[in-house]
Design an enzyme around this catalytic site. Sequence first.
Site, PDB file in Angstrom:
ATOM      1  N   ASP A  63       0.806  -1.235   0.000  1.00 56.97           N
ATOM      2  CA  ASP A  63       0.000   0.000   0.000  1.00 56.97           C
ATOM      3  C   ASP A  63       0.834   1.278   0.000  1.00 56.97           C
ATOM      4  OD1 ASP A  63       0.993  -0.043   2.570  1.00 56.97           O
ATOM      5  OD2 ASP A  63      -0.911   0.367   3.545  1.00 56.97           O
ATOM      6  N   HIS A 101       9.256  -1.468  -1.329  1.00 57.23           N
ATOM      7  CA  HIS A 101       9.835  -0.454  -0.426  1.00 57.23           C
ATOM      8  C   HIS A 101      11.190   0.040  -0.936  1.00 57.23           C
ATOM      9  CE1 HIS A 101       7.341  -1.699   3.384  1.00 57.23           C
ATOM     10  NE2 HIS A 101       6.619  -1.244   2.389  1.00 57.23           N
ATOM     11  N   TYR A 160      10.685   4.756   1.644  1.00 55.60           N
ATOM     12  CA  TYR A 160      11.474   3.831   2.464  1.00 55.60           C
ATOM     13  C   TYR A 160      12.960   3.903   2.160  1.00 55.60           C
ATOM     14  CZ  TYR A 160       7.525   1.490   4.696  1.00 55.60           C
ATOM     15  OH  TYR A 160       6.436   1.212   5.469  1.00 55.60           O
TER      16      TYR A 160
END
Length: 444
Positions: A170, A200, A267
């Site tokens: 998500d 990520h 990330y």
Amino acid sequence: MKKSSIVIAGGGSTFTPGIIMMLLENLDRYPLKSIKFYDNDGERQKIVADACEIIIREKDPTIDFVQTTDPAVAFTDVDIVMAHIRVGKYKMRELDEKIPLKYGCVGQETCGPGGIAYGMRSIQGVLELVDYMEKYSPEAWLLNYSNPAAIVAEATRRLRPKSKVINICDMPISIENNLVEILGYKKRSDIVTRYYGLNHFGWWTDIRSRDGKDLMPELRDYVSKNGYLVQSDLEEKKQHSDESWNSTYKKAADIQMLDPDTLPNTYLKYYFYPEYEIAHTDPEYTRANQVMDGREKEVFSACKEIADKQTAKDTYLEVDEHASYIVDLAVALTFNTYERMLLIVENNGIIANFDPTAMVEVPCLVSSNGPEPLAVGTIPTFQKGLMEQQVAVEKLVVDAWEEQSYQKLLQAFALSKIVPNATVAKQLLDEMYELNKEYWPELK
């Protein structure tokens, strides 16, 4: 219109009520015949399930509802399995975050040492779900958004190669929602994006309006100054919006500086700015503590209140709008819509100059046959080098789990960009192994 039967694996999750409310808001395009909750912690699940049963009954009493800890009951006669399990719950997440900080490393649940520890726990849990699905409903699709998605995806690719598993995350969706707000558009479907990387660990390379206008110049300029932070993050209460997430969104400006032609996944900050992250983290009160003291208490309290009152009216539980991608994916698989979505799939030539067996995150068209990835072509040396290091870590973790190999897991820790040296890698592994013996395979 066909009505589907689904099982939510991880029925006791704090995210389950929001997902249920989101599903109920979308019954016009994804009608449901039955909803089942499955969890191996029946007591925790009951708190959430009792409330969700009332929510479902008040919205559409024709939907059958079942809560169970029995895999045969849960997985029989279902079309879609939605999995968001957390093996070890938040107690183990807290250790994933705090132990690395003791050794001067970033403490994060999906990146670096914490992500490796979590991955070693998650593999068995997700494989069990795959096996239940294949035993009781072999035609069903498993939509996995359990973390760490990159390691789980590599494990399912290698250990259950014929399974109908789609891994999805998500985080890109949340970032794209902010990009839409930056542009002044209304919804994510107003833009068409090109993206590649690992879970990520990726970059947007092209974003256009539906009529073909290049939106990257405007977005690059905004992100270089503000990151992904938008006004609604400062005003609204939503999953990816609080002081911690706002800091993460803002830090995107510094990540983007490394390649100004692209827009980065947030990330990446853990890999490029570890000292900053460590300096801005309280080693005694990490993100896991924030969630346990905040979201977990709030959701469970609301669920108990609904169960006590036997009505969901005036509840403060909210529809999990950001998770609408789950419905988009289920609709595409069920009704053959060819929805364009970012999914984690085997590379197999999608990125021409990258490991063909790597699990990469790229745009796909989704039909009843599953994902059809869109070609990326060759990627630059900067991204390729970073991705090769990271995918090697992920593969070594699955090697270690499959072979019960201490040596392979030590190599994974030592290779992680977040771990400063092999001495620290061994210290981290030894302490984390001791605390994870209930969940990891015995290492040799």
